[in-house]
Scaffold this motif. Structure first.
Motif, mmCIF file in Angstrom:
data_model
loop_
_atom_site.group_PDB
_atom_site.id
_atom_site.type_symbol
_atom_site.label_atom_id
_atom_site.label_comp_id
_atom_site.label_asym_id
_atom_site.label_seq_id
_atom_site.Cartn_x
_atom_site.Cartn_y
_atom_site.Cartn_z
ATOM 1 N N ASP A 1 61.067 37.032 153.453
ATOM 2 C CA ASP A 1 61.473 35.636 153.298
ATOM 3 C C ASP A 1 60.784 34.955 152.120
ATOM 4 N N LYS A 2 59.476 35.110 152.012
ATOM 5 C CA LYS A 2 58.730 34.412 150.962
ATOM 6 C C LYS A 2 59.041 34.943 149.569
ATOM 7 N N ASN A 3 59.524 36.165 149.491
ATOM 8 C CA ASN A 3 59.871 36.753 148.191
ATOM 9 C C ASN A 3 61.345 36.585 147.839
ATOM 10 N N ASN A 4 62.067 35.823 148.681
ATOM 11 C CA ASN A 4 63.512 35.647 148.440
ATOM 12 C C ASN A 4 64.157 37.010 148.221
ATOM 13 N N PHE A 5 63.906 37.894 149.177
ATOM 14 C CA PHE A 5 64.162 39.322 149.052
ATOM 15 C C PHE A 5 65.604 39.650 148.663
ATOM 16 N N LYS A 6 66.576 38.990 149.250
ATOM 17 C CA LYS A 6 67.988 39.357 149.047
ATOM 18 C C LYS A 6 68.457 39.165 147.617
ATOM 19 N N SER A 7 67.777 38.322 146.869
ATOM 20 C CA SER A 7 68.201 38.044 145.492
ATOM 21 C C SER A 7 67.527 38.947 144.463
ATOM 22 N N LEU A 8 66.636 39.833 144.905
ATOM 23 C CA LEU A 8 65.870 40.661 143.977
ATOM 24 C C LEU A 8 66.662 41.892 143.532
ATOM 25 N N SER A 9 66.196 42.494 142.432
ATOM 26 C CA SER A 9 66.779 43.755 141.973
ATOM 27 C C SER A 9 66.373 44.870 142.936
ATOM 28 N N ASN A 10 67.087 45.984 142.882
ATOM 29 C CA ASN A 10 66.804 47.097 143.793
ATOM 30 C C ASN A 10 65.389 47.651 143.611
ATOM 31 N N ASP A 11 64.931 47.739 142.347
ATOM 32 C CA ASP A 11 63.579 48.265 142.096
ATOM 33 C C ASP A 11 62.513 47.392 142.742
ATOM 34 N N LYS A 12 62.667 46.071 142.613
ATOM 35 C CA LYS A 12 61.697 45.152 143.206
ATOM 36 C C LYS A 12 61.758 45.210 144.730
ATOM 37 N N LYS A 13 62.961 45.366 145.247
ATOM 38 C CA LYS A 13 63.105 45.482 146.700
ATOM 39 C C LYS A 13 62.356 46.708 147.222
ATOM 40 N N ILE A 14 62.497 47.823 146.538
ATOM 41 C CA ILE A 14 61.849 49.063 146.977
ATOM 42 C C ILE A 14 60.334 48.910 146.968
ATOM 43 N N ASN A 15 59.791 48.282 145.918
ATOM 44 C CA ASN A 15 58.337 48.088 145.837
ATOM 45 C C ASN A 15 57.819 47.233 146.988
ATOM 46 N N ILE A 16 58.572 46.195 147.328
ATOM 47 C CA ILE A 16 58.179 45.329 148.437
ATOM 48 C C ILE A 16 58.253 46.086 149.763
ATOM 49 N N LEU A 17 59.330 46.818 149.953
ATOM 50 C CA LEU A 17 59.506 47.550 151.199
ATOM 51 C C LEU A 17 58.462 48.657 151.357
ATOM 52 N N LYS A 18 58.120 49.267 150.260
ATOM 53 C CA LYS A 18 57.093 50.323 150.291
ATOM 54 C C LYS A 18 55.785 49.775 150.839
ATOM 55 N N SER A 19 55.359 48.599 150.344
ATOM 56 C CA SER A 19 54.124 47.989 150.835
ATOM 57 C C SER A 19 54.266 47.553 152.281
ATOM 58 N N MET A 20 55.424 46.968 152.606
ATOM 59 C CA MET A 20 55.629 46.459 153.948
ATOM 60 C C MET A 20 55.561 47.572 154.994
ATOM 61 N N PHE A 21 56.129 48.732 154.687
ATOM 62 C CA PHE A 21 56.146 49.824 155.656
ATOM 63 C C PHE A 21 54.753 50.374 155.928
ATOM 64 N N GLU A 22 53.848 50.265 154.974
ATOM 65 C CA GLU A 22 52.483 50.726 155.218
ATOM 66 C C GLU A 22 51.801 49.889 156.297
ATOM 67 N N TYR A 23 52.131 48.601 156.358
ATOM 68 C CA TYR A 23 51.625 47.753 157.445
ATOM 69 C C TYR A 23 52.421 47.993 158.723
ATOM 70 N N ALA A 24 53.735 48.178 158.580
ATOM 71 C CA ALA A 24 54.599 48.359 159.756
ATOM 72 C C ALA A 24 54.265 49.635 160.522
ATOM 73 N N TYR A 25 53.603 50.580 159.864
ATOM 74 C CA TYR A 25 53.188 51.811 160.537
ATOM 75 C C TYR A 25 52.386 51.508 161.806
#
Length: 391
Positions: free
Chosen positions: A262-286
């Motif tokens: 939400d804070k990164n306005n995720f849906k409007s980002l490019s695919n590369d930026k989305k992947i970088n954000i998701l990569k970090s997020m999944f490390e916490y989601a583990y």
């Protein structure tokens, strides 16, 4: 050293309650530090023109004890370590004063660090001690939860709205020794909304999650979308807004979606930026338990952040323990003892003998000017630092 610091704590409290320093009084009023708060937190004042070295010598402490207590300059022993600052005693889990944190009163003073902590001594280890833990440990044990904030004034702000199970990290990332004090508890993180606060949240969260299972920790988050710290929020409306914030907590799955998507306005980002954000997020989601992870997954897919196939693919690739993208995580605690300290090496001190054997904060008058106890003041000759001693 414990005895030296205990006497120093009395000295600082006495100076605050009897000082005629107008800047000090204005600061106390501005921060809404009334008599009860001052007493509860044993807040003091370190003047720059009265030598704590001489006071401690008059109390029969020897040079070694004083030099080992982080109260005087290491270059000129008769120069105070803390000058013209509000002081907060830092206590260990048994209630011994082991150090101090001292704050300047003029926030616009760029020549001095805002907070100056005692350097580490044989009794003060920053990776073992949390500010206010001793005062609130009984409430923590009773409620089975604790609020974790950054600084002393944040802790005081929550105390004012009757959340008294609050500790402050004082700028240090939570260590295993800190977390051992908080095992079997729900930890509520409440840090500032600036960049430093956001980084502190992420760093401390890694520590909490890493030891989560071993220490039986649960974590939630208080979202501060205001560009103010807890003390400033309290002063907006005498704590009403702050109370609402503290009562509105997010669990880990909700916080991950809020913070990373939400804070990164995720849906409007490019695919590369989305992947970088998701990569970090999944490390916490583990570290989500299985039920919470399913809720987390369901919300991300239903809110159409990403589709189920991409979620599964990223889950398989990035859902890993120990935060692999953080090269330094295995040594995540790094104690920083190299504070930028400006010593006042002036010899413009007044040296007095103090009779504080029977000091009692309750005996100080409400006017905070004239104490209701016997206070002997005797002018003594100026004592010079060793570097200037010509005798």
């Amino acid at each position: 050293i414990i005895d030296v610091l205990s006497d120093a704590n009395k000295f600082f409290q006495y100076q605050l309650l009897t000082s005629n320093n107008l800047e000090l009084k204005n600061f106390l009023n501005k921060r809404n530090l009334d008599r009860k708060i001052i007493k509860d937190f044993e807040i003091g004042y370190a003047p720059k023109n009265i030598s704590i070295f001489q006071y401690l010598k008059d109390r029969k402490h020897n040079d070694y004890e004083i030099n080992s207590s982080s109260l005087i300059s290491q270059n000129i022993p008769e120069a105070n370590f803390f000058n013209d600052r509000l002081t907060f005693p830092i206590k260990d889990k048994d209630g011994n004063v082991v150090g101090f944190s001292a704050r300047i009163m003029n926030s616009n003073d760029s020549n001095n660090v805002k907070y100056l902590n005692s350097y580490e001594t044989t009794v003060f280890k920053k990776n073992e001690i949390l500010f206010n833990y001793y005062n609130c440990k009984e409430i923590i044990n009773k409620t089975r939860e604790v609020y974790i904030v950054e600084g002393q004034f944040d802790a005081i702000a929550l105390h004012k709205i009757n959340f008294k199970n609050v500790v402050a990290t004082m700028g240090t990332t939570l260590s295993i020794k800190h977390l051992n004090l908080l095992k079997n508890l729900k930890l509520n993180l409440f840090f500032d909304n600036d960049e430093a606060g956001k980084k502190a949240t992420l760093k401390n969260l890694k520590s909490i999650l890493y030891f989560k299972n071993n220490l039986n920790l649960n974590v939630s988050f208080i979202i501060n979308n205001l560009n103010k710290d807890a003390d400033e929020i309290f002063n907006l409306d005498n704590g009403q807004t702050l109370t609402k914030l503290v009562n509105n907590k997010l669990d880990l799955s909700e916080w991950l979606i809020s913070e990373f998507l939400d804070k990164n306005n995720f849906k409007s980002l490019s695919n590369d930026k989305k992947i970088n954000i998701l990569k970090s997020m999944f490390e916490y989601a583990y570290y989500l338990d299985s039920l919470m992870f399913q809720m987390f997954k369901s919300k991300i897919i239903s809110e159409k952040y990403i589709d189920e196939n991409l979620f599964t693919s990223l889950e398989n690739e990035y859902l890993k323990p120990n935060f692999p993208s953080d090269q330094n995580f295995q040594v995540y605690i790094k104690l920083n003892n190299n504070n930028s300290i400006v010593f006042n090496t002036s010899n413009n001190y007044q040296n007095y003998n103090y009779d504080l054997n029977n000091f009692n904060i309750d005996e100080i008058s409400d006017e905070n000017i004239i104490p209701n106890l016997n206070f002997k003041k005797k002018k003594k000759k100026i004592i010079f630092g060793r570097g200037l001693d010509i005798s």
